[in-house]
Design an enzyme around this catalytic site. Structure first.
Site, PDB file in Angstrom:
ATOM      1  N   ASP A   1      32.114  45.187  35.061  1.00 41.15           N
ATOM      2  CA  ASP A   1      33.245  44.259  35.068  1.00 41.15           C
ATOM      3  C   ASP A   1      32.786  42.871  34.610  1.00 41.15           C
ATOM      4  OD1 ASP A   1      35.788  43.261  35.556  1.00 41.15           O
ATOM      5  OD2 ASP A   1      35.855  43.880  37.655  1.00 41.15           O
TER       6      ASP A   1
ATOM      7  N   ASP B   1      44.823  45.729  35.498  1.00 43.48           N
ATOM      8  CA  ASP B   1      44.936  45.756  36.952  1.00 43.48           C
ATOM      9  C   ASP B   1      46.370  46.022  37.396  1.00 43.48           C
ATOM     10  OD1 ASP B   1      42.285  45.433  37.661  1.00 43.48           O
ATOM     11  OD2 ASP B   1      42.362  43.259  37.512  1.00 43.48           O
TER      12      ASP B   1
HETATM   13  C1  GLA Z   1      38.643  43.158  38.536  1.00 43.03           C
HETATM   14  C2  GLA Z   1      38.892  44.597  38.093  1.00 43.03           C
HETATM   15  C3  GLA Z   1      39.401  45.398  39.272  1.00 43.03           C
HETATM   16  C4  GLA Z   1      38.421  45.316  40.413  1.00 43.03           C
HETATM   17  C5  GLA Z   1      38.163  43.874  40.791  1.00 43.03           C
HETATM   18  C6  GLA Z   1      37.072  43.761  41.834  1.00 43.03           C
HETATM   19  O1  GLA Z   1      39.840  42.505  38.789  1.00 43.03           O
HETATM   20  O2  GLA Z   1      39.793  44.657  37.020  1.00 43.03           O
HETATM   21  O3  GLA Z   1      39.600  46.745  38.889  1.00 43.03           O
HETATM   22  O4  GLA Z   1      37.209  45.938  40.051  1.00 43.03           O
HETATM   23  O5  GLA Z   1      37.799  43.096  39.668  1.00 43.03           O
HETATM   24  O6  GLA Z   1      36.854  42.465  42.217  1.00 43.03           O
END
Ligand code: GLA
Length: 692
Positions: free
Chosen positions: A450, A518
């Site tokens: 990420d 998300d």
């Molecule tokens: C980002 C990702 C999510 C999750 C969060 C964790 O927003 O897109 O899927 O992994 O970080 O903090």
């Protein structure tokens, strides 16, 4: 696939299975575009080159340079902006040599006076109409450094047409990949990211058509950039109304220094021409990405479970164990532990950078959870964010100088975090070492990488060319991932950046799939997935089924619709399974099973968009067909039939669920799925197998 150099006319003809690309040298040695479109013979290409040359003679700035430089009477979008040691700008082309090797062409030039060598690279393949291009610069002298203020990977020129339309995606966090299609304005239109990552606001690809293309008909010229940092593509319609674009890495205001002997190589900018409308254009890209971009295209994309949306930061080992047991029951193949498993990371303000198991949550380390997940028959995956750090972390307390920063400026935080300067070799080495140990010392077969914030105050104290970090950070991220893959061949990697903030051909060359957004609301996902799928194939599109009401939009959707939408990608489950009824768990298991049977067709087959409400996938041998149909609103219960495509009219196809056998001719002429909508959903999944 072939490349021919015609020495007499100083012209190159590049051929892909269905298209041709032609360029020539003009009398000043400048590389000028001739043709990108339908297939041409060498004779036809020569004639067209004469026509273009005659036209060019009437213009002070004929445009159409393969890499647009500054100098003379050129005033268009420059692909290369260069300043030599004596402050002189621009390039005067001198052709040096050319080399053709298999499907690769290199044309080498130098400036007539300054020690700058420019090589244009082209690559064509026998099983793809994509043309890959990039540029290398080399300082061939001894004298002062050369400052590079802009270096695009390629400029692309379109044939004259009465009008042009631009297609691209726009968005933001939670609303990525919204397709936008409209007239290409006179002047210049810039798509860009200045964030250090690919970005949510737009994505580094574009399509231009003459305003008349449809899903199945018409000429479309498109290109996508293989770069995961800041980038910039400028499309233009010049004073004559003609169109083209130039694009590459970096954003305006950055300078890269080329010392004697230095080479600067751009990422690939790949173009694809299709005469078959937007549908064939997308299919061409899917095919190209699967054959020539993805590191392991045939690897099965596992059904994942990821509890992030269900728990966020609030969990312990017992809860993960509970969820793992439930996930195994619905047929999940890889159980992924997301954020908050490490350091003091029980909220988003601390611990990022301290990559050891949180002792409160995992008192005996990750071993017990991994062991149980594997005992349940699943693989184990884990979330990391290697490029970022919370100031409240041991790492930052030890190495405050490891982040991007500029002395005398504040260190702006975003999501309570700063960006590590991975351009630094020591930081990159450290990053690789802990990742290597994490996946090497634990039975981890899935990594979610990420990156949750843009760059700011992006300085590199002590360096006299700090802007290099915008390139070197990305290259080192690539190098770390490549090394991890090489040393851990079974490792499956999912790319992520606050959802779909770093999706591009550069990342897709080294990860297996992407976290798309998300926002997991099924109705919103249909639009997000529609935009994503314009270029990127379904096997890379991570898609979880989460709870209803949805945690981002608070909307409710039937479980059937939620699954049907996620089944169009790489399916995952992300809901709080503790709250799912026995009925829902049983439904989930059934959908997962149905998906697993259809997965090879959805991921490996050919994808047809049937309007915006249905997608069809046909296996490469033509024997299996999957159709996903969505009804945007439950109002009105009668559904029109959805006409299928790409079938054999003489074939007969059996519906795996009902056993009904349909004639191909009927499916093609009339369609499928007409009648009353089921009460429990607004979607339909059909899997047909050819019977004769
Ligand atoms: C980002 C990702 C999510 C999750 C969060 C964790 O927003 O897109 O899927 O992994 O970080 O903090």
């Amino acid at each position: 696939m072939s490349i021919v150099f015609d020495a007499r006319d100083r012209l190159w003809l590049l051929r892909t299975p269905a298209t041709s690309y032609v360029l020539r040298l003009d009398e000043d040695d400048a590389p000028r575009h001739v043709h990108w479109g339908a297939s041409l013979t060498l004779d036809q290409a020569r004639q067209l080159a004469e026509v273009r040359a005659a036209l060019a003679d009437t213009e002070s700035d004929p445009g159409g340079e393969e890499l647009a430089v500054e100098g003379g009477l050129r005033y268009g979008v420059p692909s290369l902006i260069v300043q030599y040691g004596d402050a002189t700008h621009g390039v005067e082309w001198r052709f040096l040599s050319q080399r053709i090797d298999e499907g690769r062409l290199e044309i080498v030039f130098t400036d007539r006076r300054y020690p700058l060598e420019i090589t244009l690279h082209y690559r064509v393949r026998e099983d793809s109409d994509a043309i890959e291009r990039h540029v290398t610069l080399r300082h061939t002298g001894q004298g002062p450094s050369i400052e590079i203020l802009r270096l695009d990977s390629a400029a692309w020129t379109l044939p004259p047409r009465p009008g042009y339309r631009l297609s691209h995606v726009v968005g933001e966090w939670g609303k990525e990949f919204q397709l936008q299609r409209g007239e290409l304005a006179r002047g210049e239109t810039t798509l860009t990211s200045r964030t250090g990552i690919t970005g949510h606001a737009t994505n580094p690809w574009l399509m231009i058509d003459a305003g008349e293309a449809t899903e199945e008909h018409g000429e479309v010229w498109s290109a996508a950039l293989a770069w995961s940092g800041s980038w910039r593509i400028t499309a233009f319609r010049d004073r004559r109304g003609w169109a083209g674009w130039s694009g590459g890495f970096g954003h305006e205001g950055l300078t890269w220094r080329l010392a004697p002997g230095d080479v600067l190589e751009t990422p690939a900018f790949t173009g694809l021409y299709s005469a078959g409308g937007f549908g064939a254009t997308s299919r061409g890209w899917h095919d190209h990405v699967r054959k020539h971009v993805l590191p392991a295209p045939d690897r099965v994309r596992p059904v994942v479970y990821n509890a992030w949306e269900a728990t966020e930061f609030d969990y312990d080992e017992a809860l993960q164990l509970d969820l793992a047991a439930r996930a195994a029951r619905v047929g999940v193949e890889t159980f992924v532990l997301d954020d908050a498993w490490f350091g003091a990371r029980t909220h988003d303000a601390a611990g990022l950078g301290d990559w050891w198991p949180n002792p409160g949550r995992f008192p005996k380390g990750l071993g017990p959870l991994i062991g149980e997940v594997r005992r349940l028959g699943m693989d184990f995956g884990i979330w990391v964010e290697p490029e970022a750090v919370n100031p409240d972390s041991d790492l930052y307390r030890r190495h405050p100088d490891w982040v991007l920063h500029t002395p005398g400026r504040r260190r702006t935080e975003s999501r309570n975090q700063l960006v590590l300067n991975l351009a630094r070799t020591d930081v990159a080495e450290w990053t690789h070492a802990w990742l290597d140990a994490l996946v090497g010392e634990n039975e981890i077969s899935f990594l979610k990488w990420d990156m949750n914030r843009p760059f700011s105050e992006a300085g590199w104290p002590g360096r006299d060319d700090p802007d290099r970090l915008w390139i070197d950070h990305v290259r080192n991220v690539y190098a770390i991932i490549d090394r991890l893959r090489a040393d851990h061949p079974g490792l499956f990697i999912e790319g992520c950046a606050g959802g779909g903030g770093r999706v591009d051909l550069g990342m897709l060359a080294r990860v297996d799939q992407m976290w798309t957004s998300d926002n997991t609301d099924a109705a919103e996902r249909v639009a997000i997935q529609h935009g994503y799928g314009q270029i990127y194939p379904a096997c890379t599109m991570g898609a979880w089924v989460t709870d209803s009401p949805n945690s981002v939009t608070a909307r409710t959707h039937w479980i059937r619709y939620r699954f049907h939408v996620s089944m169009a990608g790489a399916l995952g489950v992300g809901g709080d399974l503790r709250t799912w009824s026995e009925d829902d768990l049983a439904w989930a298991a059934a959908f997962v099973e149905q998906y697993k049977r259809a997965r090879p067709v959805i991921h490996g087959g050919t994808q047809y968009r049937l309007g915006t409400e249905a997608t069809q996938y046909v296996s490469t041998d033509g024997r299996e067909v999957v159709v996903l149909m969505y009804q945007p609103s439950a109002l009105g219960r009668t559904r029109a039939p959805v006409r299928l495509t790409g079938l054999d009219p003489a074939g007969r196809y059996r519906d795996q669920a009902t056993g009904d056998v349909h004639h191909g001719a009927v499916l093609l002429a009339h369609g499928i799925g007409a009648g009353l909508m089921p009460f429990d959903g607004t979607s339909e999944f059909v899997h047909l197998t050819r019977v004769d």
